[in-house]
Design a protein around this motif. Sequence first.
Motif, PDB file in Angstrom:
ATOM      1  N   MET A 296     -34.347  -8.692 -14.537  1.00 53.00           N
ATOM      2  CA  MET A 296     -34.260 -10.070 -15.020  1.00 53.00           C
ATOM      3  C   MET A 296     -32.826 -10.565 -14.896  1.00 53.00           C
ATOM      4  N   VAL A 297     -32.659 -11.762 -14.350  1.00 49.77           N
ATOM      5  CA  VAL A 297     -31.332 -12.351 -14.206  1.00 49.77           C
ATOM      6  C   VAL A 297     -30.982 -13.119 -15.473  1.00 49.77           C
ATOM      7  N   PHE A 298     -29.846 -12.772 -16.079  1.00 45.67           N
ATOM      8  CA  PHE A 298     -29.343 -13.450 -17.270  1.00 45.67           C
ATOM      9  C   PHE A 298     -28.167 -14.341 -16.881  1.00 45.67           C
ATOM     10  N   THR A 299     -28.187 -15.600 -17.302  1.00 41.83           N
ATOM     11  CA  THR A 299     -26.973 -16.398 -17.199  1.00 41.83           C
ATOM     12  C   THR A 299     -26.009 -15.895 -18.267  1.00 41.83           C
ATOM     13  N   ARG A 300     -24.762 -16.295 -18.169  1.00 37.31           N
ATOM     14  CA  ARG A 300     -23.788 -15.869 -19.174  1.00 37.31           C
ATOM     15  C   ARG A 300     -24.194 -16.358 -20.559  1.00 37.31           C
ATOM     16  N   TYR A 301     -24.722 -17.569 -20.634  1.00 38.64           N
ATOM     17  CA  TYR A 301     -25.113 -18.103 -21.931  1.00 38.64           C
ATOM     18  C   TYR A 301     -26.378 -17.436 -22.457  1.00 38.64           C
ATOM     19  N   GLN A 302     -27.249 -16.981 -21.570  1.00 36.76           N
ATOM     20  CA  GLN A 302     -28.404 -16.207 -22.021  1.00 36.76           C
ATOM     21  C   GLN A 302     -27.967 -14.859 -22.577  1.00 36.76           C
ATOM     22  N   ILE A 303     -26.921 -14.289 -21.993  1.00 35.79           N
ATOM     23  CA  ILE A 303     -26.381 -13.035 -22.530  1.00 35.79           C
ATOM     24  C   ILE A 303     -25.844 -13.265 -23.934  1.00 35.79           C
ATOM     25  N   VAL A 304     -25.125 -14.367 -24.110  1.00 33.83           N
ATOM     26  CA  VAL A 304     -24.606 -14.694 -25.442  1.00 33.83           C
ATOM     27  C   VAL A 304     -25.751 -14.854 -26.429  1.00 33.83           C
TER      28      VAL A 304
END
Length: 223
Positions: free
Chosen positions: A170-178
């Motif tokens: 799954m690809v996470f954007t930086r904000y999804q990681i946050v």
Amino acid sequence: MYNILLVDNEATILSVLSALLKAENYNVKCARSGKEALDILANESFDLLISDIRMTPIGGMELLNWARANRPEMSVIMLTAYGTVETAIEAMKVGAFDYVTKPFSPKVLLARIRRIMHRTTEKLIDKSSVKIHEITINPERFEVLIKNKPVKLTLTEFNILAALARRPGMVFTRYQIVDAIHDSNYLVTDRAIDVQIVALRRKLGQCGKYIETVRGIGYRFKD
């Protein structure tokens, strides 16, 4: 009440920040030097340390190293001038939660603090263990093993690894990681997440290759 220790060698900054935080009902104590801060920390407990980086003879990095060794549960935010941003980034690699550049908006600092206040490990990640490739992640023991050998990570690095490894491919954007590792309303720069990923890859050694960069989007864990 949430307890905060402010450390800065500029009396004006201490006065302004102290008034700001007390108005938000935080319990605040101030120190004018790194030495004074260490004396206070030796006898009192705090939820959060907010420290300027550039102080002599004991600076913010020395305080951060002491905190990580003696009070790992205490969060740390570093205050830095634009000219010392690189030092602040190094501080995040050591284990600082975040950094704020001077001059800064009160809203930015308060948002950082609220983020830390609402952070709980139970909300961040599932408590069940994860085994993928050569890596074993055990949230209940706050333990990461690579081929049965322990790897020492900061809390933020641990939570990023757990979030990515639970959803391989799954690809996470930086904000999804946050969002995955923190509560919402956290103001973060792309650089802050990138710094954490660089440090995490380095600590994972050969297994760092499993954290893949997806250009223009973010990161994913190789399945």
